[in-house]
Design an enzyme around this catalytic site. Structure first.
Site, short mmCIF file in Angstrom:
data_model
loop_
_atom_site.label_atom_id
_atom_site.label_comp_id
_atom_site.label_asym_id
_atom_site.label_seq_id
_atom_site.Cartn_x
_atom_site.Cartn_y
_atom_site.Cartn_z
N HIS A 258 1.19 -98.58 18.20
CA HIS A 258 2.18 -97.83 18.36
C HIS A 258 1.84 -96.62 19.59
O HIS A 258 1.62 -97.14 20.52
CB HIS A 258 2.20 -96.73 17.04
CG HIS A 258 3.04 -95.71 16.57
ND1 HIS A 258 4.28 -95.81 17.46
CD2 HIS A 258 3.08 -94.77 15.77
CE1 HIS A 258 5.04 -94.71 16.89
NE2 HIS A 258 4.59 -93.90 15.94
N HIS B 176 9.09 -104.61 21.26
CA HIS B 176 9.34 -103.38 20.25
C HIS B 176 10.06 -103.88 19.13
O HIS B 176 10.75 -104.87 19.12
CB HIS B 176 10.44 -102.70 21.06
CG HIS B 176 10.33 -101.07 20.49
ND1 HIS B 176 11.37 -100.93 19.34
CD2 HIS B 176 9.88 -100.02 20.74
CE1 HIS B 176 11.23 -99.76 19.14
NE2 HIS B 176 10.32 -99.09 19.94
N ASP C 3 5.82 -97.10 26.63
CA ASP C 3 4.34 -96.88 26.92
C ASP C 3 4.02 -97.44 28.27
O ASP C 3 2.80 -97.10 28.90
CB ASP C 3 3.63 -97.40 25.75
CG ASP C 3 3.76 -96.34 24.47
OD1 ASP C 3 3.88 -95.30 24.83
OD2 ASP C 3 3.79 -97.06 23.25
N1 ACO Z 1 2.67 -109.33 23.77
C1 ACO Z 1 2.59 -110.68 23.34
N2 ACO Z 1 3.63 -111.12 22.37
C2 ACO Z 1 4.18 -110.13 21.70
C3 ACO Z 1 4.27 -108.85 22.19
C4 ACO Z 1 3.41 -108.48 23.27
N3 ACO Z 1 3.29 -107.11 23.52
N4 ACO Z 1 5.15 -108.25 21.53
C5 ACO Z 1 5.69 -109.36 20.79
N5 ACO Z 1 4.98 -110.54 21.03
C6 ACO Z 1 5.63 -111.68 20.10
C7 ACO Z 1 4.87 -111.71 18.88
O1 ACO Z 1 3.42 -112.18 18.94
C8 ACO Z 1 5.76 -112.76 18.29
O2 ACO Z 1 5.42 -113.91 18.71
P1 ACO Z 1 5.60 -114.95 17.46
O3 ACO Z 1 6.89 -115.09 17.12
O4 ACO Z 1 5.11 -116.22 18.35
O5 ACO Z 1 4.57 -114.73 16.44
C9 ACO Z 1 7.12 -112.12 18.84
O6 ACO Z 1 7.06 -111.65 20.08
C10 ACO Z 1 8.04 -111.30 18.00
O7 ACO Z 1 7.21 -110.19 17.70
P2 ACO Z 1 7.91 -109.16 16.95
O8 ACO Z 1 8.40 -109.40 15.49
O9 ACO Z 1 9.18 -108.50 17.57
O10 ACO Z 1 6.83 -107.95 16.64
P3 ACO Z 1 6.79 -106.93 15.83
O11 ACO Z 1 8.05 -106.14 15.71
O12 ACO Z 1 6.16 -107.19 14.56
O13 ACO Z 1 5.87 -105.81 16.71
C11 ACO Z 1 5.28 -104.25 18.45
C12 ACO Z 1 6.45 -104.77 17.40
C13 ACO Z 1 4.03 -103.92 17.45
C14 ACO Z 1 5.58 -103.36 19.15
C15 ACO Z 1 4.82 -105.62 19.24
O14 ACO Z 1 5.63 -105.68 20.16
C16 ACO Z 1 3.48 -105.29 19.92
O15 ACO Z 1 2.20 -105.23 19.20
N6 ACO Z 1 3.55 -104.87 21.25
C17 ACO Z 1 2.45 -104.37 22.03
C18 ACO Z 1 1.86 -103.01 21.67
C19 ACO Z 1 2.82 -101.84 21.91
O16 ACO Z 1 3.17 -101.82 23.17
N7 ACO Z 1 3.26 -100.98 21.04
C20 ACO Z 1 4.18 -99.79 21.61
C21 ACO Z 1 5.51 -99.95 20.63
S1 ACO Z 1 6.62 -98.76 21.06
C22 ACO Z 1 5.99 -97.17 20.72
O17 ACO Z 1 5.29 -97.06 19.56
C23 ACO Z 1 6.18 -95.95 21.26
#
Ligand code: ACO
Length: 384
Positions: free
Chosen positions: A227, A271, A324
């Protein structure tokens, strides 16, 4: 859906679930709307003080309302020195405590001296929101000053909220363009419907607990790197890439491929809601780059590296940066220590949290969902 029915979709983390109503904010794939106003419009035409009033009071302020709100903020910036003494001490002993933990402790201490701490009426909560918003930059500054070997500075009533935040953080009066960039970032971070930290705050508020307790919970949820903590993690990741590729023994492409092979999350990307990109990211990148080109041209290498990483991520994974990602580069270029990036997020999101806490208390029912049981079948204690 009945509690015993098995769902086929992956709804872990409440993905795709709508869990309540709000009038504070609306989010869709292309728009982020605070009480009827789109974020690009607000970032281009409003100040953070105006946006904070919009979120807390529910409407665009008149000139008189804004002047009164602004004065109340300035009047409430100071924090009792007994509290600042504790913050200064725990900021350096031990020196590696995260500033988010220190800020959480600071809010907790501030709550004990707030005369309306236990009053959940709408009027008291509005006044408490202003006090919290006003004091957070002072708490952030009290943590950073001793880490920089500086004495604490007093809040400056001649400065806007964004400029005062930079003053408290750095001990230097900011240039107007730095203030503008900070102001825009605060507007972009202020609110985002039922994100994890806001939802946490609403759950706490729903038990009839008080605003300060709900805010402490919000800080705890925001701290994590999935987050709000991602703005620090994104900058740390870029620094790792810069370091690992600096002697040409590895390219950025190779660094990224290693991360993909190891199934590492790239910080500042992806996201839960936005699947085609977070349009806050483009707005902040533009302002960060403008500041960089005008004031810190040597730091443009970070934006160039960010663009390369972003391009590879898009090409290989079709995953876009969230707000971010440019935030990390922007705050770095502004000269802000990385561990203070998420506390700055708090200095903004406090407005959204407080708006939601007030909304929850105004029409409350305890938030208590059901769980799908996945444990062992019923057993007898004596026979097993
Ligand atoms: N890097 C690599 N792979 C990713 C990333 C990433 N940053 N984000 C999503 N993916 C992948 C997941 O591993 C998943 O792959 P899979 O289907 O092979 O397992 C696929 O993309 C789909 O992921 P989502 O279901 O869209 O992810 P979720 O909604 O559960 O999580 C989150 C969202 C936590 C933001 C995630 O994208 C993440 O961990 N990002 C990195 C941390 C980050 O930047 N957080 C800030 C969010 S914005 C905020 O809070 C202001």
């Amino acid at each position: 859906m009945p509690a015993c029915e098995v769902k086929s979709a992956d709804t872990r983390g409440l993905a795709g679930q709508t869990v309540g109503d709000t009038s504070v904010c609306s989010v869709n794939q292309t728009q982020l709307i605070y009480r009827g106003y789109e974020i690009a419009d607000l970032a281009a035409n409003a100040t953070f003080e105006e946006v904070a009033f919009l979120l807390l009071a529910g409407h665009k302020p008149s000139a008189d309302e804004l002047a009164e709100f602004d004065q109340a903020l300035k009047d409430n910036r100071s924090v009792e020195s007994s509290i600042l003494d504790v913050i200064e001490r725990i900021a350096v002993e031990p020196a590696d405590v995260h500033p988010m933990s220190i800020l959480r402790t600071g809010i907790s201490m501030v709550s004990h001296l707030d005369p309306e701490c236990e009053d959940n009426s709408a009027d008291a909560e509005y006044r408490k929101s202003i006090r919290l918003m006003a004091k957070i930059p002072t708490l952030i500054g009290a943590c950073q000053a001793p880490r920089d070997g500086r004495s604490r500075v007093e809040p400056d009533a001649s400065l806007s909220h964004a400029a005062n935040l930079l003053w408290m953080l750095t001990g230097k009066k900011p240039e107007s363009i730095a203030t503008k960039v900070m102001d825009v970032s605060l507007i972009l971070y202020a609110e985002h419907d039922f994100n994890a930290s806001t939802f946490t705050s609403r759950v706490i508020a729903s038990t009839n607990s008080d605003m300060h307790s709900a805010v402490c919970g919000g800080i705890g949820a925001l701290k994590g790197n999935l987050h709000g903590g991602a703005n620090e993690a994104a900058m740390d990741m870029l620094a790792d890439i810069m370091n690992d590729t600096s002697d040409s023994s590895m390219t950025v492409e190779e660094w990224m491929q290693n991360a993909f092979n190891e199934k590492r999350k790239l910080m500042g990307f992806g996201h839960r809601v936005y699947k085609n990109g977070d349009h806050r990211a483009g707005i902040l990148r533009e302002w960060g780059l403008k500041y960089c080109e005008e004031v810190e041209p040597d730091k443009k290498v970070w934006f160039d590296l960010g663009d390369e990483v972003q391009g590879i991520m898009h090409r290989e994974k079709d995953i876009h940066p969230n707000v971010d990602f440019p935030c990390g580069m922007t705050y770095f270029t502004l000269g802000i220590p990385v561990p203070q990036y998420t506390p700055i997020f708090v200095a903004s999101r406090i407005t959204g949290w407080c708006a939601h806490i007030m909304e929850q208390h105004a029409n409350n029912r305890i938030i208590r969902p059901l769980a799908q049981y996945a444990g062992p079948d019923l057993m007898s204690w004596c026979d097993s």
